[in-house]
Every structure is written in C-alpha cells, then in structure tokens.
Write an enzyme that holds these catalytic residues in place. Structure first.
Site, PDB file in Angstrom:
ATOM      1  N   HIS A 240      -7.655   5.203   7.428  1.00 24.78           N
ATOM      2  CA  HIS A 240      -8.966   4.985   6.848  1.00 24.78           C
ATOM      3  C   HIS A 240      -9.133   3.489   6.649  1.00 24.78           C
ATOM      4  CE1 HIS A 240      -6.360   4.900   3.284  1.00 24.78           C
ATOM      5  NE2 HIS A 240      -7.310   4.214   2.674  1.00 24.78           N
TER       6      HIS A 240
ATOM      7  N   GLU B 182       0.042   4.588   1.928  1.00 25.97           N
ATOM      8  CA  GLU B 182      -0.047   5.544   3.027  1.00 25.97           C
ATOM      9  C   GLU B 182       0.980   5.291   4.123  1.00 25.97           C
ATOM     10  OE1 GLU B 182      -4.127   5.382   1.104  1.00 25.97           O
ATOM     11  OE2 GLU B 182      -2.608   3.932   1.720  1.00 25.97           O
TER      12      GLU B 182
ATOM     13  N   HIS C 166      -1.536   1.094   6.644  1.00 35.70           N
ATOM     14  CA  HIS C 166      -1.971   2.166   7.539  1.00 35.70           C
ATOM     15  C   HIS C 166      -3.046   1.656   8.480  1.00 35.70           C
ATOM     16  CE1 HIS C 166      -5.666   2.339   5.171  1.00 35.70           C
ATOM     17  NE2 HIS C 166      -4.878   2.214   4.110  1.00 35.70           N
TER      18      HIS C 166
ATOM     19  N   GLU D 101      -8.001  -2.600   7.071  1.00 32.79           N
ATOM     20  CA  GLU D 101      -7.288  -3.307   6.014  1.00 32.79           C
ATOM     21  C   GLU D 101      -6.286  -4.314   6.578  1.00 32.79           C
ATOM     22  OE1 GLU D 101      -5.875  -0.390   3.107  1.00 32.79           O
ATOM     23  OE2 GLU D 101      -7.657   0.804   3.527  1.00 32.79           O
TER      24      GLU D 101
ATOM     25  N   ASP E 247       0.865  -1.177   0.000  1.00 30.04           N
ATOM     26  CA  ASP E 247       0.000   0.000   0.000  1.00 30.04           C
ATOM     27  C   ASP E 247       0.907   1.233   0.000  1.00 30.04           C
ATOM     28  OD1 ASP E 247      -2.352   1.429  -0.001  1.00 30.04           O
ATOM     29  OD2 ASP E 247      -3.096   0.647   1.902  1.00 30.04           O
TER      30      ASP E 247
ATOM     31  N   HIS F 216      -2.511  -0.079  -3.845  1.00 30.93           N
ATOM     32  CA  HIS F 216      -2.976   1.253  -3.473  1.00 30.93           C
ATOM     33  C   HIS F 216      -3.779   1.929  -4.581  1.00 30.93           C
ATOM     34  CE1 HIS F 216      -3.025   5.291  -1.804  1.00 30.93           C
ATOM     35  NE2 HIS F 216      -2.572   5.741  -2.952  1.00 30.93           N
TER      36      HIS F 216
END
Length: 276
Positions: A115, A10, A104, A134, A8, A60
C-alpha cells in the site's frame, strides 16, 4: 558516524497479514516482538560499522509499536504521534546515512501488505511523474537532506522497488511474496543475520552524500475518494488534475511534510481500514 533508522512493520521478518501488524490483531503482540528483532539486527550492524549515534523512528501506524525496553540500548527511539515528518521524524542532514527497516512495496504492487501510506485510500502516487510509494518518497526526501539511504529490508517486492529507484542501496529480502497476504518466509535467524551483515557492509562503504536537488519537485496523489480531492485544494499550492487527483510543487523535505497534512485531512474525511 551517525545513523538514522526508519522502521515500518509490514516488511518485518515473518509478518504477512493485517492481524500481524494492526493493534488489536490476534498476532500483533508477536509482530511487535519481530519488529524489535529486525531493528535490533540493524542496530548491531551499524555498531559494527562504527556508528556512535543511532536514532530509531517507529514509523508504523500508531508509531508506538516498539517497546522501548525491547530496543537495543545503543539506540534512541522516537515514539508516538503526531509527527511533523511522519515516517522520517528526526532525520536531518547531520546523519551520515539512513536505513529503512521493515518497508513494503507501493499500492498496486503484488507485495506483502502493499500500500502507499493509507491503505487503499491512496490509489496511486507520482513524484515528478515517476510512480512512487513510501520507499521512493523516503529516499527522495533523505536525498534532499543530503543523507544517503544505505540499506533497506522488506519482502522481495519492496527490495525490487528500492533497486529500481536506486540500485546503489543494499537490500535484504526477509520474505518472498506469493500474494498480498502470503509469503515464503526466510528463517528468522538467517534473516536477522542477513540484516546485520548487510547493514555493516553498506555502512562500511557509504556512497558520497547526494547533492541537494536544485529544482522543485511535484507530488501527485490519486485518492479513492473524490471528497478528499475536493477538500485539499483549500491548502495553498494544491491543485486538482481530475476529480480524485491532486498535486503540489515544492522543495523536499517541505513537500513531504505537506503530504503529511494531506493524509490527516484524508483521515478526517474517511474512516477506512488499511488492508481491505
């Protein structure tokens, strides 16, 4: 040894803002380069541990953030979308371990760019009654395939979330959250060295593969928009618990794949930027 890497953005070294991770952002191109460096550190660590096959999934946003020419030549890349398994596209029980790079923390956590999958459109999620984002959903899905998650990199909030979910997973904090869009950054060279060394060590002492769960799992999602919750029960097996919350019961990884359909429905009904 076959290794799967879901990367990902972030939670990548040095990135703290939407401008760093969204196409069109003023620092997005720099963010893509930083993303490649983090995943390449993980690839080097896996190779040192004896990996002979490494698959990287660009997980991502548009899922075409990594330039193939910037990826370590020992790794194969899954790029683009749609993907039936989204952030876990290509993961099968044939892999010996999975790595989560640049992850994240979940929605509501005070972590960098926190998020759950869809920015603020998803307010809360639970897996079998346990708060999840996630990180937890990826871990549970990998476990259902019999693949242990060996290591995770991200900010300190993401690392804490992983430890709370499964303390046996090695974690690498590459930054320390001061707020959702601010962090104390670990020096780049130090961060990449820590990723490489942690991956090598974690793969050199892999835990036994987790047994596939014998029971069904229940995924519950609370949406910001009541219109999403009103439409989703049109999918067989999806029910509402209130005007903004839906749930379904099934086996992982099938439930993870169905959740991807929920997100595509939600995206068609809403058009909201992810970090408002």
């Amino acid at each position: 040894m076959r290794i799967y890497i879901s990367v990902d953005m972030e939670g990548v070294t040095g990135l703290v803002d939407a401008e760093d991770v969204q196409p069109g952002g003023r620092d997005y191109e720099r963010g893509r380069a930083m993303m490649a460096e983090d995943v390449n550190a993980a690839v080097r660590g896996a190779l040192t541990a004896g990996a002979c096959d490494i698959l990287v999934n660009d997980a991502h946003g548009p899922m075409r953030n990594l330039y193939p020419e910037h990826l370590h030549p020992a790794a194969r890349l899954v790029r683009g979308r749609p993907k039936r398994m989204g952030m876990l596209e290509g993961l099968t029980g044939e892999y010996d371990a999975a790595l989560c790079v640049g992850y994240h923390s979940r929605a509501g956590a005070l972590g960098v760019l926190s998020h759950s999958f869809m920015g603020h459109e998803i307010e809360d999620m639970w897996l079998d009654g346990r708060p999840v984002g996630e990180i937890g959903l990826a871990h549970a899905t990998a476990a259902a395939l019999g693949v242990p998650v060996a290591a995770l990199t991200g900010d300190d909030a993401a690392c804490a979330e992983m430890t709370d979910w499964d303390a046996s997973v090695a974690t690498v904090p590459v930054k320390y959250a001061h707020d959702r869009f601010a962090a104390e950054l670990r020096p780049e060279a130090e961060s990449r060295k820590a990723i490489e060394e942690t991956v090598t060590n974690s793969l050199s002492s892999l835990p036994p593969s987790p047994p596939a769960p014998a029971t069904l799992s229940t995924l519950t999602v609370r949406w910001q928009s009541a219109s999403v919750a009103a439409i989703l029960p049109g999918i067989p097996g999806v029910t509402t618990t209130d005007s903004r919350t839906v749930r379904a019961t099934g086996r992982l990884p099938d439930l993870y794949r169905q959740f991807g359909v929920w997100m595509r429905v939600a995206a068609s009904l809403t058009n909201q930027p992810p970090y408002c």
